[in-house]
Write a protein that holds these residues in place. Structure first.
Motif, PDB file in Angstrom:
ATOM      1  N   VAL A  69      -4.720 -33.650  -5.938  1.00  0.00           N
ATOM      2  CA  VAL A  69      -6.404 -33.327  -5.350  1.00  0.00           C
ATOM      3  C   VAL A  69      -5.960 -32.124  -4.286  1.00  0.00           C
ATOM      4  O   VAL A  69      -6.403 -30.976  -4.437  1.00  0.00           O
ATOM      5  CB  VAL A  69      -7.463 -34.328  -4.767  1.00  0.00           C
ATOM      6  CG1 VAL A  69      -8.501 -33.669  -3.878  1.00  0.00           C
ATOM      7  CG2 VAL A  69      -7.748 -35.380  -5.800  1.00  0.00           C
ATOM      8  N   ASP A  70      -4.901 -32.534  -3.317  1.00  0.00           N
ATOM      9  CA  ASP A  70      -4.696 -31.598  -2.564  1.00  0.00           C
ATOM     10  C   ASP A  70      -4.104 -30.056  -3.005  1.00  0.00           C
ATOM     11  O   ASP A  70      -4.375 -28.878  -2.635  1.00  0.00           O
ATOM     12  CB  ASP A  70      -3.641 -32.024  -1.721  1.00  0.00           C
ATOM     13  CG  ASP A  70      -4.067 -33.157  -0.711  1.00  0.00           C
ATOM     14  OD1 ASP A  70      -5.275 -33.248  -0.380  1.00  0.00           O
ATOM     15  OD2 ASP A  70      -3.230 -33.943  -0.459  1.00  0.00           O
ATOM     16  N   ARG A  71      -3.256 -30.327  -4.038  1.00  0.00           N
ATOM     17  CA  ARG A  71      -2.760 -29.194  -4.870  1.00  0.00           C
ATOM     18  C   ARG A  71      -3.637 -28.448  -5.453  1.00  0.00           C
ATOM     19  O   ARG A  71      -3.631 -27.024  -5.449  1.00  0.00           O
ATOM     20  CB  ARG A  71      -1.773 -29.734  -6.017  1.00  0.00           C
ATOM     21  CG  ARG A  71      -1.061 -28.473  -6.648  1.00  0.00           C
ATOM     22  CD  ARG A  71      -0.153 -29.036  -8.095  1.00  0.00           C
ATOM     23  NE  ARG A  71      -1.072 -29.901  -8.849  1.00  0.00           N
ATOM     24  CZ  ARG A  71      -2.043 -29.763  -9.848  1.00  0.00           C
ATOM     25  NH1 ARG A  71      -2.162 -28.423 -10.007  1.00  0.00           N
ATOM     26  NH2 ARG A  71      -2.579 -30.712 -10.469  1.00  0.00           N
ATOM     27  N   MET A  72      -4.807 -28.986  -6.245  1.00  0.00           N
ATOM     28  CA  MET A  72      -5.821 -28.140  -6.838  1.00  0.00           C
ATOM     29  C   MET A  72      -6.584 -27.651  -5.741  1.00  0.00           C
ATOM     30  O   MET A  72      -7.243 -26.494  -5.981  1.00  0.00           O
ATOM     31  CB  MET A  72      -6.577 -29.255  -7.637  1.00  0.00           C
ATOM     32  CG  MET A  72      -7.567 -28.524  -8.465  1.00  0.00           C
ATOM     33  SD  MET A  72      -6.953 -27.437  -9.771  1.00  0.00           S
ATOM     34  CE  MET A  72      -7.395 -25.946  -9.418  1.00  0.00           C
ATOM     35  N   MET A  73      -6.989 -28.238  -4.750  1.00  0.00           N
ATOM     36  CA  MET A  73      -7.686 -27.533  -3.570  1.00  0.00           C
ATOM     37  C   MET A  73      -6.913 -26.310  -3.185  1.00  0.00           C
ATOM     38  O   MET A  73      -7.609 -25.333  -3.052  1.00  0.00           O
ATOM     39  CB  MET A  73      -7.973 -28.466  -2.631  1.00  0.00           C
ATOM     40  CG  MET A  73      -8.758 -27.895  -1.337  1.00  0.00           C
ATOM     41  SD  MET A  73     -10.259 -27.478  -1.756  1.00  0.00           S
ATOM     42  CE  MET A  73     -11.304 -28.978  -1.590  1.00  0.00           C
ATOM     43  N   LYS A 117     -15.433 -29.327   2.094  1.00  0.00           N
ATOM     44  CA  LYS A 117     -15.038 -30.564   2.615  1.00  0.00           C
ATOM     45  C   LYS A 117     -13.492 -30.820   2.265  1.00  0.00           C
ATOM     46  O   LYS A 117     -13.198 -30.765   1.268  1.00  0.00           O
ATOM     47  CB  LYS A 117     -15.965 -31.619   1.880  1.00  0.00           C
ATOM     48  CG  LYS A 117     -15.671 -32.889   2.707  1.00  0.00           C
ATOM     49  CD  LYS A 117     -16.467 -34.271   2.231  1.00  0.00           C
ATOM     50  CE  LYS A 117     -16.115 -35.565   2.610  1.00  0.00           C
ATOM     51  NZ  LYS A 117     -16.927 -36.404   1.948  1.00  0.00           N
ATOM     52  N   LYS A 118     -12.740 -30.871   3.275  1.00  0.00           N
ATOM     53  CA  LYS A 118     -11.374 -30.979   3.354  1.00  0.00           C
ATOM     54  C   LYS A 118     -11.072 -32.418   2.368  1.00  0.00           C
ATOM     55  O   LYS A 118     -11.690 -33.288   2.864  1.00  0.00           O
ATOM     56  CB  LYS A 118     -10.704 -31.111   4.472  1.00  0.00           C
ATOM     57  CG  LYS A 118      -9.075 -31.286   4.517  1.00  0.00           C
ATOM     58  CD  LYS A 118      -8.708 -31.167   6.007  1.00  0.00           C
ATOM     59  CE  LYS A 118      -7.144 -31.485   6.238  1.00  0.00           C
ATOM     60  NZ  LYS A 118      -6.382 -30.216   5.200  1.00  0.00           N
ATOM     61  N   PRO A 119     -10.382 -32.454   1.340  1.00  0.00           N
ATOM     62  CA  PRO A 119      -9.820 -33.739   0.932  1.00  0.00           C
ATOM     63  C   PRO A 119      -9.400 -34.785   1.705  1.00  0.00           C
ATOM     64  O   PRO A 119      -8.679 -34.567   2.814  1.00  0.00           O
ATOM     65  CB  PRO A 119      -8.574 -33.367   0.035  1.00  0.00           C
ATOM     66  CG  PRO A 119      -8.829 -31.734  -0.225  1.00  0.00           C
ATOM     67  CD  PRO A 119      -9.429 -31.277   1.003  1.00  0.00           C
ATOM     68  N   GLY A 135     -12.558 -33.950  -2.118  1.00  0.00           N
ATOM     69  CA  GLY A 135     -12.928 -32.892  -1.449  1.00  0.00           C
ATOM     70  C   GLY A 135     -13.818 -31.719  -1.972  1.00  0.00           C
ATOM     71  O   GLY A 135     -13.694 -32.157  -3.353  1.00  0.00           O
ATOM     72  N   TYR A 136     -14.353 -30.962  -1.494  1.00  0.00           N
ATOM     73  CA  TYR A 136     -15.494 -30.100  -2.267  1.00  0.00           C
ATOM     74  C   TYR A 136     -14.998 -28.461  -1.757  1.00  0.00           C
ATOM     75  O   TYR A 136     -14.616 -28.413  -0.544  1.00  0.00           O
ATOM     76  CB  TYR A 136     -16.729 -30.291  -1.785  1.00  0.00           C
ATOM     77  CG  TYR A 136     -17.341 -31.549  -2.180  1.00  0.00           C
ATOM     78  CD1 TYR A 136     -18.097 -31.569  -3.436  1.00  0.00           C
ATOM     79  CD2 TYR A 136     -17.248 -32.677  -1.665  1.00  0.00           C
ATOM     80  CE1 TYR A 136     -18.708 -32.718  -3.919  1.00  0.00           C
ATOM     81  CE2 TYR A 136     -17.697 -33.890  -2.251  1.00  0.00           C
ATOM     82  CZ  TYR A 136     -18.508 -33.903  -3.346  1.00  0.00           C
ATOM     83  OH  TYR A 136     -19.021 -35.115  -3.792  1.00  0.00           O
ATOM     84  N   LEU A 150     -13.275 -32.483  -5.922  1.00  0.00           N
ATOM     85  CA  LEU A 150     -11.908 -32.859  -6.648  1.00  0.00           C
ATOM     86  C   LEU A 150     -11.731 -34.044  -6.210  1.00  0.00           C
ATOM     87  O   LEU A 150     -11.918 -34.251  -5.080  1.00  0.00           O
ATOM     88  CB  LEU A 150     -10.710 -31.511  -5.943  1.00  0.00           C
ATOM     89  CG  LEU A 150     -10.927 -30.310  -6.578  1.00  0.00           C
ATOM     90  CD1 LEU A 150     -10.003 -29.458  -5.663  1.00  0.00           C
ATOM     91  CD2 LEU A 150     -11.040 -29.833  -7.896  1.00  0.00           C
ATOM     92  N   ALA A 151     -11.603 -34.865  -7.158  1.00  0.00           N
ATOM     93  CA  ALA A 151     -11.550 -36.373  -6.867  1.00  0.00           C
ATOM     94  C   ALA A 151     -10.352 -37.276  -7.412  1.00  0.00           C
ATOM     95  O   ALA A 151      -9.929 -36.855  -8.751  1.00  0.00           O
ATOM     96  CB  ALA A 151     -12.806 -36.943  -7.314  1.00  0.00           C
ATOM     97  N   TYR A 152      -9.904 -38.134  -6.510  1.00  0.00           N
ATOM     98  CA  TYR A 152      -9.063 -38.998  -7.259  1.00  0.00           C
ATOM     99  C   TYR A 152      -9.795 -40.349  -7.156  1.00  0.00           C
ATOM    100  O   TYR A 152     -10.114 -40.880  -6.100  1.00  0.00           O
ATOM    101  CB  TYR A 152      -7.490 -39.172  -6.514  1.00  0.00           C
ATOM    102  CG  TYR A 152      -6.866 -40.280  -6.832  1.00  0.00           C
ATOM    103  CD1 TYR A 152      -6.462 -40.722  -7.951  1.00  0.00           C
ATOM    104  CD2 TYR A 152      -6.486 -41.246  -5.776  1.00  0.00           C
ATOM    105  CE1 TYR A 152      -5.609 -41.714  -8.315  1.00  0.00           C
ATOM    106  CE2 TYR A 152      -5.897 -42.445  -6.169  1.00  0.00           C
ATOM    107  CZ  TYR A 152      -5.355 -42.658  -7.392  1.00  0.00           C
ATOM    108  OH  TYR A 152      -4.568 -43.864  -7.616  1.00  0.00           O
ATOM    109  N   ASN A 153      -9.814 -41.219  -8.351  1.00  0.00           N
ATOM    110  CA  ASN A 153     -10.455 -42.416  -8.383  1.00  0.00           C
ATOM    111  C   ASN A 153      -9.292 -43.517  -8.711  1.00  0.00           C
ATOM    112  O   ASN A 153      -8.926 -43.471  -9.747  1.00  0.00           O
ATOM    113  CB  ASN A 153     -11.629 -42.290  -9.395  1.00  0.00           C
ATOM    114  CG  ASN A 153     -12.301 -43.846  -9.524  1.00  0.00           C
ATOM    115  OD1 ASN A 153     -11.633 -44.990  -9.138  1.00  0.00           O
ATOM    116  ND2 ASN A 153     -13.485 -43.617 -10.020  1.00  0.00           N
TER     117      ASN A 153
END
Length: 145
Positions: free
Chosen positions: A83-87, A99-101, A111-112, A123-126
């Motif tokens: 998620v952080d990498r994609m952001m 919105k910061k992850p 995050g958005y 961008l989400a991790y479930n």
């Protein structure tokens, strides 16, 4: 009705700029298409980009409007690090962080960002379930290994 979405079409203010953002900035593969529209295959769904005013005309609604549109597009990834990498990739391509992850109330991490035309992407991790095509369940970031 089959339980699937075939295409998401985004109205964009500058088609060439939007294509560069999605193709070059985010690395989405682009299909060959007429110069008035752009298509990107997304593992069973297509993303379409079409001029904002032309899309509004096609729908039969006014093109004017701003603010929250009541829609987000989610891209699920395999880890918080993904998620952080994609952001970071999205921001480097010109997106705006909305919105910061961060850890979220339901136990995941998300995050958005807003694309160049203000469309909101989550961008989400479930950690509880893979949300995506089964064939991608083992890929490192939702892409086939």
């Amino acid at each position: 009705m089959n339980p699937r979405i075939s295409m998401i079409t985004l109205g964009v203010s500058d088609l060439d700029r939007a294509v560069r953002f999605y193709r070059d900035g985010l690395g989405l593969p682009q299909l060959e298409s007429p110069p008035t529209v752009a298509f990107f295959p997304l593992n069973g769904t297509w993303l379409g980009l079409y001029p904002w005013d032309a899309l509004a005309d096609d729908v039969g609604v006014a093109a004017a409007g701003s603010g929250f549109r009541g829609v987000t597009i989610a891209h699920n990834l395999k880890s918080e690090a993904d998620v952080d990498r994609m952001m970071a990739e999205a921001l480097a391509a010109g997106a705006t962080e909305v919105k910061k992850p961060q850890p979220v109330f339901w136990g995941g991490y998300s995050g958005y960002f807003a694309d160049l035309d203000g469309h909101l992407w989550e961008l989400a991790y479930n950690p509880f379930a893979w949300v995506g095509p089964e064939e991608d369940a083992d890929g490192p970031d939702g892409k086939t290994s």
